[in-house]
Design an enzyme around this catalytic site. Structure first.
Site, PDB file in Angstrom:
ATOM      1  N   ASP A  15       0.830  -1.214   0.000  1.00 48.99           N
ATOM      2  CA  ASP A  15       0.000   0.000   0.000  1.00 48.99           C
ATOM      3  C   ASP A  15       0.860   1.258   0.000  1.00 48.99           C
ATOM      4  O   ASP A  15       1.983   1.261   0.520  1.00 48.99           O
ATOM      5  CB  ASP A  15      -0.904  -0.027   1.247  1.00 48.99           C
ATOM      6  CG  ASP A  15      -2.040   0.980   1.146  1.00 48.99           C
ATOM      7  OD1 ASP A  15      -2.414   1.349   0.010  1.00 48.99           O
ATOM      8  OD2 ASP A  15      -2.556   1.393   2.202  1.00 48.99           O
ATOM      9  N   SER A  60      -7.553  -5.383  -4.869  1.00 52.44           N
ATOM     10  CA  SER A  60      -8.604  -5.971  -4.033  1.00 52.44           C
ATOM     11  C   SER A  60      -9.941  -5.963  -4.764  1.00 52.44           C
ATOM     12  O   SER A  60     -10.130  -5.225  -5.741  1.00 52.44           O
ATOM     13  CB  SER A  60      -8.728  -5.189  -2.719  1.00 52.44           C
ATOM     14  OG  SER A  60      -9.429  -3.979  -2.940  1.00 52.44           O
ATOM     15  N   ASN A  63     -11.132  -2.515  -4.994  1.00 52.61           N
ATOM     16  CA  ASN A  63     -10.399  -1.509  -5.768  1.00 52.61           C
ATOM     17  C   ASN A  63     -11.078  -1.137  -7.097  1.00 52.61           C
ATOM     18  O   ASN A  63     -10.729  -0.130  -7.717  1.00 52.61           O
ATOM     19  CB  ASN A  63      -8.949  -1.941  -6.027  1.00 52.61           C
ATOM     20  CG  ASN A  63      -8.055  -1.880  -4.805  1.00 52.61           C
ATOM     21  OD1 ASN A  63      -7.134  -2.666  -4.630  1.00 52.61           O
ATOM     22  ND2 ASN A  63      -8.310  -0.924  -3.901  1.00 52.61           N
ATOM     23  N   TRP A  64     -12.094  -1.910  -7.517  1.00 55.27           N
ATOM     24  CA  TRP A  64     -12.860  -1.532  -8.717  1.00 55.27           C
ATOM     25  C   TRP A  64     -13.570  -0.196  -8.523  1.00 55.27           C
ATOM     26  O   TRP A  64     -13.933   0.456  -9.495  1.00 55.27           O
ATOM     27  CB  TRP A  64     -13.928  -2.586  -9.048  1.00 55.27           C
ATOM     28  CG  TRP A  64     -13.393  -3.928  -9.408  1.00 55.27           C
ATOM     29  CD1 TRP A  64     -13.473  -5.059  -8.635  1.00 55.27           C
ATOM     30  CD2 TRP A  64     -12.714  -4.319 -10.619  1.00 55.27           C
ATOM     31  NE1 TRP A  64     -12.878  -6.127  -9.294  1.00 55.27           N
ATOM     32  CE2 TRP A  64     -12.410  -5.697 -10.507  1.00 55.27           C
ATOM     33  CE3 TRP A  64     -12.330  -3.642 -11.778  1.00 55.27           C
ATOM     34  CZ2 TRP A  64     -11.744  -6.407 -11.507  1.00 55.27           C
ATOM     35  CZ3 TRP A  64     -11.669  -4.359 -12.774  1.00 55.27           C
ATOM     36  CH2 TRP A  64     -11.379  -5.713 -12.634  1.00 55.27           C
ATOM     37  N   ARG A  66     -12.415   2.535  -7.657  1.00 52.97           N
ATOM     38  CA  ARG A  66     -11.565   3.708  -7.953  1.00 52.97           C
ATOM     39  C   ARG A  66     -11.917   4.289  -9.315  1.00 52.97           C
ATOM     40  O   ARG A  66     -12.603   3.648 -10.109  1.00 52.97           O
ATOM     41  CB  ARG A  66     -10.093   3.265  -7.930  1.00 52.97           C
ATOM     42  CG  ARG A  66      -9.689   2.808  -6.539  1.00 52.97           C
ATOM     43  CD  ARG A  66      -8.215   2.540  -6.443  1.00 52.97           C
ATOM     44  NE  ARG A  66      -7.883   2.189  -5.066  1.00 52.97           N
ATOM     45  CZ  ARG A  66      -6.672   2.249  -4.549  1.00 52.97           C
ATOM     46  NH1 ARG A  66      -5.653   2.640  -5.297  1.00 52.97           N
ATOM     47  NH2 ARG A  66      -6.457   1.930  -3.291  1.00 52.97           N
TER      48      ARG A  66
END
Ligand code: IPE
Ligand code: IPE
Ligand code: MG
Length: 228
Positions: A15, A60, A63-64, A66
């Site tokens: 991260d 993850s 994370n889609w 974003r």
């Protein structure tokens, strides 16, 4: 402190790419590029130290959410990484495994990943396990649904056996870079007794020395597993 105990399986939540770039006045994609360039040196450092399995959290299931440009850039970098890596994985007797729901990825990326996993399936020296569209909760739910369908009893053991990573055992150590002290849905079931190491260092700056610091820290841990 010295390194006198090597974890067999290490998980890393990589991260801090976005903040690394923002701090330099660049866009987040630049940080992701630098972050992906950092993967190889840490993989080498870990395997040279004697780590058998490395599980890296790359993308993850959350994370889609974003911005589309950022997701597109991450997918592009994953394609590039897996393509480049396949040759190396084979040479170094490393087995590549990708954990996550791959069906949501582009056909092209799915094919690159499948080819890499197939070509390296008999390699035995190390396992490089990468989480792509991975979510720990989704993994547990899938495992339980498989058991229900097959009519098998749901037990701790039968759930474990139906996780992506069953063959690779559970992480002894989970490292998170970037300063946040949370798991963000990473290896929730497998991590029940993992030692956790959090560092403020942002992923693109996490170098061999920082990795060794995590190993040193792990060397000093006493793992009790509920005993005295
Ligand atoms: C980690 O860096 C990479 C992914 C989650 C894909 P971030 O993109 O989360 O970087 P920060 O946390 O915003 O700095
Ligand atoms: C976790 O980082 C996912 C990866 C490193 C791939 P995030 O940046 O997505 O996690 P949160 O949003 O800070 O919890
Ligand atoms: Mg982040």
């Amino acid at each position: 402190m010295e390194i006198n105990k090597i974890p067999s399986h290490v998980g890393i939540i990589m991260d801090g790419n976005g903040r690394w770039a923002t701090l330099r006045g660049k866009n987040r994609s630049y940080g992701h590029k630098k972050g992906s360039d950092n993967v190889d040196r840490i993989v080498s450092q870990a395997f040279d130290a004697g780590v058998k399995t490395l599980s890296l959290y790359a993308f993850s299931s959350e994370n889609w959410s974003r911005p589309k440009e950022e997701v597109d850039e991450l997918m592009r970098l994953l394609e590039k990484y897996f393509k480049k890596f396949i040759g190396k994985v084979l040479k170094n007797n490393v087995r590549l495994f990708v954990m996550g729901d791959l069906t949501a990825l582009s056909d092209k990326l799915q094919k690159i990943i499948e080819d890499g996993m197939r070509a390296s399936k008999d390699n035995v020296a190390h396992v490089l396990n990468i989480g792509v569209n991975y979510g720990g909760r989704q993994e547990i739910v899938n495992a339980v649904n498989k058991l229900i369908k097959s009519g098998r009893e749901v037990t701790e053991k039968s759930i474990s056996e139906n996780l992506y990573t069953y063959e690779f055992g559970e992480p002894d150590l989970i490292i998170r870079t970037g300063g946040e002290c949370r798991l963000s849905n990473f290896m929730l079931y497998q991590g029940a007794y993992s030692e956790l190491y959090f560092t403020d260092v942002l992923w693109p700056d996490f170098d061999e020395k920082e990795f060794d610091k995590a190993l040193e820290n792990y060397s000093g841990r006493v793992r009790r597993f509920g005993k005295v």
